[in-house]
Write an enzyme that holds these catalytic residues in place. Structure first.
Site, PDB file in Angstrom:
ATOM      1  N   ARG A  62       3.937  -9.346  11.935  1.00  0.00           N
ATOM      2  CA  ARG A  62       3.926 -10.669  12.846  1.00  0.00           C
ATOM      3  C   ARG A  62       3.686 -11.255  13.649  1.00  0.00           C
ATOM      4  O   ARG A  62       3.646 -11.184  14.707  1.00  0.00           O
ATOM      5  CB  ARG A  62       5.625  -9.663  13.283  1.00  0.00           C
ATOM      6  N   SER A  83      15.346 -13.392  12.804  1.00  0.00           N
ATOM      7  CA  SER A  83      15.685 -11.883  14.295  1.00  0.00           C
ATOM      8  C   SER A  83      15.318 -11.942  15.554  1.00  0.00           C
ATOM      9  O   SER A  83      13.591 -12.116  15.044  1.00  0.00           O
ATOM     10  CB  SER A  83      15.046 -11.019  13.046  1.00  0.00           C
ATOM     11  N   GLU A 140      10.838 -10.544  18.415  1.00  0.00           N
ATOM     12  CA  GLU A 140       9.972 -11.244  17.622  1.00  0.00           C
ATOM     13  C   GLU A 140       9.689 -12.626  18.205  1.00  0.00           C
ATOM     14  O   GLU A 140       8.672 -13.870  18.440  1.00  0.00           O
ATOM     15  CB  GLU A 140      10.579 -11.461  16.449  1.00  0.00           C
TER      16      GLU A 140
HETATM   17  C1  LIG Z   1      17.587 -18.585  10.267  1.00  0.00           C
HETATM   18  C2  LIG Z   1      16.210 -18.375  10.409  1.00  0.00           C
HETATM   19  C3  LIG Z   1      15.897 -17.391   9.479  1.00  0.00           C
HETATM   20  C4  LIG Z   1      14.347 -16.254   9.425  1.00  0.00           C
HETATM   21  N1  LIG Z   1      13.509 -16.012   8.730  1.00  0.00           N
HETATM   22  C5  LIG Z   1      12.571 -15.032   8.932  1.00  0.00           C
HETATM   23  C6  LIG Z   1      12.206 -14.546   7.573  1.00  0.00           C
HETATM   24  O1  LIG Z   1      12.655 -13.941   6.806  1.00  0.00           O
HETATM   25  N2  LIG Z   1      10.692 -13.743   8.150  1.00  0.00           N
HETATM   26  C7  LIG Z   1       9.921 -14.329   8.889  1.00  0.00           C
HETATM   27  O2  LIG Z   1       9.082 -13.870   9.445  1.00  0.00           O
HETATM   28  N3  LIG Z   1      10.626 -14.752  10.060  1.00  0.00           N
HETATM   29  C8  LIG Z   1      11.941 -15.533   9.920  1.00  0.00           C
HETATM   30  N4  LIG Z   1      11.902 -16.447  10.505  1.00  0.00           N
HETATM   31  C9  LIG Z   1      11.662 -17.048  12.144  1.00  0.00           C
HETATM   32  C10 LIG Z   1      10.701 -18.195  11.515  1.00  0.00           C
HETATM   33  O3  LIG Z   1      10.972 -19.424  10.846  1.00  0.00           O
HETATM   34  C11 LIG Z   1       9.109 -17.510  11.840  1.00  0.00           C
HETATM   35  O4  LIG Z   1       8.687 -16.981  12.685  1.00  0.00           O
HETATM   36  C12 LIG Z   1       8.293 -19.356  10.961  1.00  0.00           C
HETATM   37  O5  LIG Z   1       6.939 -18.681  10.788  1.00  0.00           O
HETATM   38  C13 LIG Z   1       8.137 -19.819  12.642  1.00  0.00           C
HETATM   39  O6  LIG Z   1       8.035 -21.504  12.341  1.00  0.00           O
HETATM   40  P1  LIG Z   1       7.393 -22.272  13.127  1.00  0.00           P
HETATM   41  O7  LIG Z   1       6.787 -23.548  12.399  1.00  0.00           O
HETATM   42  O8  LIG Z   1       9.170 -22.349  13.531  1.00  0.00           O
HETATM   43  O9  LIG Z   1       7.013 -22.486  14.026  1.00  0.00           O
HETATM   44  P2  LIG Z   1       8.002 -22.263  16.003  1.00  0.00           P
HETATM   45  O10 LIG Z   1       8.557 -21.519  15.809  1.00  0.00           O
HETATM   46  O11 LIG Z   1       8.131 -23.677  16.575  1.00  0.00           O
HETATM   47  O12 LIG Z   1       6.905 -21.489  17.076  1.00  0.00           O
HETATM   48  C14 LIG Z   1       5.858 -20.176  16.697  1.00  0.00           C
HETATM   49  C15 LIG Z   1       4.798 -20.151  17.564  1.00  0.00           C
HETATM   50  O13 LIG Z   1       3.816 -20.554  16.593  1.00  0.00           O
HETATM   51  C16 LIG Z   1       3.127 -20.891  17.316  1.00  0.00           C
HETATM   52  N5  LIG Z   1       2.486 -22.092  16.528  1.00  0.00           N
HETATM   53  C17 LIG Z   1       3.936 -23.516  15.918  1.00  0.00           C
HETATM   54  N6  LIG Z   1       2.732 -23.760  15.049  1.00  0.00           N
HETATM   55  C18 LIG Z   1       1.385 -23.573  15.461  1.00  0.00           C
HETATM   56  C19 LIG Z   1       0.134 -23.977  14.936  1.00  0.00           C
HETATM   57  N7  LIG Z   1      -0.103 -24.850  13.760  1.00  0.00           N
HETATM   58  N8  LIG Z   1      -1.634 -23.506  14.907  1.00  0.00           N
HETATM   59  C20 LIG Z   1      -0.795 -22.331  16.161  1.00  0.00           C
HETATM   60  N9  LIG Z   1      -0.004 -21.842  16.356  1.00  0.00           N
HETATM   61  C21 LIG Z   1       0.995 -22.608  16.150  1.00  0.00           C
HETATM   62  C22 LIG Z   1       3.866 -21.636  18.732  1.00  0.00           C
HETATM   63  O14 LIG Z   1       2.844 -22.660  19.183  1.00  0.00           O
HETATM   64  C23 LIG Z   1       4.329 -20.623  18.599  1.00  0.00           C
HETATM   65  O15 LIG Z   1       4.428 -19.403  19.882  1.00  0.00           O
HETATM   66  C24 LIG Z   1      13.769 -16.873  10.866  1.00  0.00           C
HETATM   67  C25 LIG Z   1      13.897 -17.799  11.725  1.00  0.00           C
HETATM   68  C26 LIG Z   1      15.034 -18.398  11.168  1.00  0.00           C
HETATM   69  C27 LIG Z   1      15.861 -19.566  12.302  1.00  0.00           C
END
Ligand SMILES: Cc1cc2nc3c(=O)[nH]c(=O)nc-3n(C[C@H](O)[C@H](O)[C@H](O)COP(=O)(O)OP(=O)(O)OC[C@H]3O[C@@H](n4cnc5c(N)ncnc54)[C@H](O)[C@@H]3O)c2cc1C
Length: 299
Positions: free
Chosen positions: A173, A223, A293
């Site tokens: 992560r 999570s 996380e």
């Molecule tokens: C129901 C559910 C299930 C999930 N299952 C998983 C799983 O199985 N495995 C897992 O790893 N995660 C899981 N997640 C968490 C999440 O989906 C991941 O961490 C995902 O990668 C976050 O992406 P996001 O675009 O939503 O990021 P955001 O939540 O919008 O941002 C997260 C972080 O990334 C940064 N960020 C976003 N885009 C960029 C970019 N282009 N450049 C630099 N920084 C950036 C943001 O500034 C922030 O600090 C789950 C979430 C939910 C709600």
């Protein structure tokens, strides 16, 4: 300075939202207003907004799908840049090139359509590919580091850089995008030729597991805690007797204790208090420190 007027030099009016509730942009459905939330459609627009903020000392924060975020009830001062307008995905042989805001669902669908295997693990993660690089998102034995070849980033000084996967120091992560404050603009994935039916079968199976195990009918950020070495966070929380524990509108999911759900109009404060309670109880019972996380952001 009139920030709105300056932003309008770069973006159309409908790409600029003022005093925008962040609960509309997070999977948790929690978060007070961002002073400005902007949605660029091209890399050039994104870079111009960042340059404008940097030059004028305006605080900015990037989000993708908001699926790993807990935003404060007071919201976010400055400019939130939402990347989901940058969602082009191209396929060349076994290489996929995706703009940062493309959802993992969309990129995985492209992989499937082109019979490319390797990213089945990611098809049900509800994030953008930029967010997935930031987090080194992973599931069911796969991680982004396994499929990333190169990434185009903007560094803090405003320089464009192409980084190879080894430059990103991927770990559980974690990628050094977090430490270096890089903006991920574009991601190149290297997959393998596979069999369409088999790829589809695996994706359907993994997504079925999510529906079975995760509380997908409630807003959450997935999570809440990282997996502590040698344990599972959900199991520790369950064994501490915390399943179903509620503070305000936030609740430890009955279905999967690793998730906190927004059960009933939860505030950020409810979630933070519940996180603290879980950390204290698990430490007291098992001597294990749970680290979050999800990312907290805001005033
Ligand atoms: C129901 C559910 C299930 C999930 N299952 C998983 C799983 O199985 N495995 C897992 O790893 N995660 C899981 N997640 C968490 C999440 O989906 C991941 O961490 C995902 O990668 C976050 O992406 P996001 O675009 O939503 O990021 P955001 O939540 O919008 O941002 C997260 C972080 O990334 C940064 N960020 C976003 N885009 C960029 C970019 N282009 N450049 C630099 N920084 C950036 C943001 O500034 C922030 O600090 C789950 C979430 C939910 C709600």
């Amino acid at each position: 300075m009139d920030i709105q007027k300056e932003l309008e030099k770069v973006l159309n009016k409908e790409q600029i939202l003022i005093n925008e509730p962040m609960k509309k942009h997070t999977s948790f459905k929690i978060g007070g207003p961002a002073d400005f939330l902007v949605i660029p459609y091209t890399k050039e627009e994104l870079i111009e907004v960042i340059n404008f903020c940097t030059k004028n000392n305006i605080n900015f924060y990037l989000i993708g799908n908001g699926s790993n975020l807990l935003v404060s009830d007071k919201g976010i001062r400055g400019v939130v840049i939402k990347t989901t307008g940058l969602s082009k995905v191209e396929v060349k042989d076994n290489i996929i090139i995706a703009e940062c805001g493309a959802s993992l669902a969309k990129v995985s669908k492209k992989a499937l359509e082109n019979s490319l295997k390797g990213m089945e693990f990611a098809s049900g993660i509800p994030g953008s590919i930029g967010g997935a690089i930031f987090m080194n998102a992973g599931a069911y034995g796969g991680e982004m580091k396994d499929i990333v070849e190169r990434v185009l980033v903007l560094d803090k000084e405003g320089n464009l850089k192409i980084l190879n996967k080894d430059d990103l120091e991927f770990a559980y992560r974690y990628s050094n995008v977090q430490k270096n404050g890089y903006i991920v603009l574009e991601v190149e994935l290297k997959l393998e030729k596979g069999d369409y039916e088999e790829i589809k079968r695996v994706m359907d199976e993994l997504n079925g597991k999510r529906v079975e195990k995760q509380p997908l009918n409630f807003p959450s950020a997935g999570s809440v805690f990282k997996r502590p070495q040698g344990y599972f966070a959900g199991k520790l929380i369950e064994d501490a007797g915390l399943k179903g524990m509620r503070i305000g509108g936030a609740m430890v999911s009955e279905k999967h204790a690793g998730f906190i759900i927004n059960y009933d109009n939860a505030t950020c404060e409810d979630v933070l208090n519940l996180i603290k309670l879980i950390q204290d109880k698990v430490y007291e019972k098992f001597g294990v420190k749970l680290e979050t996380e999800i990312k907290f952001v805001g005033e």
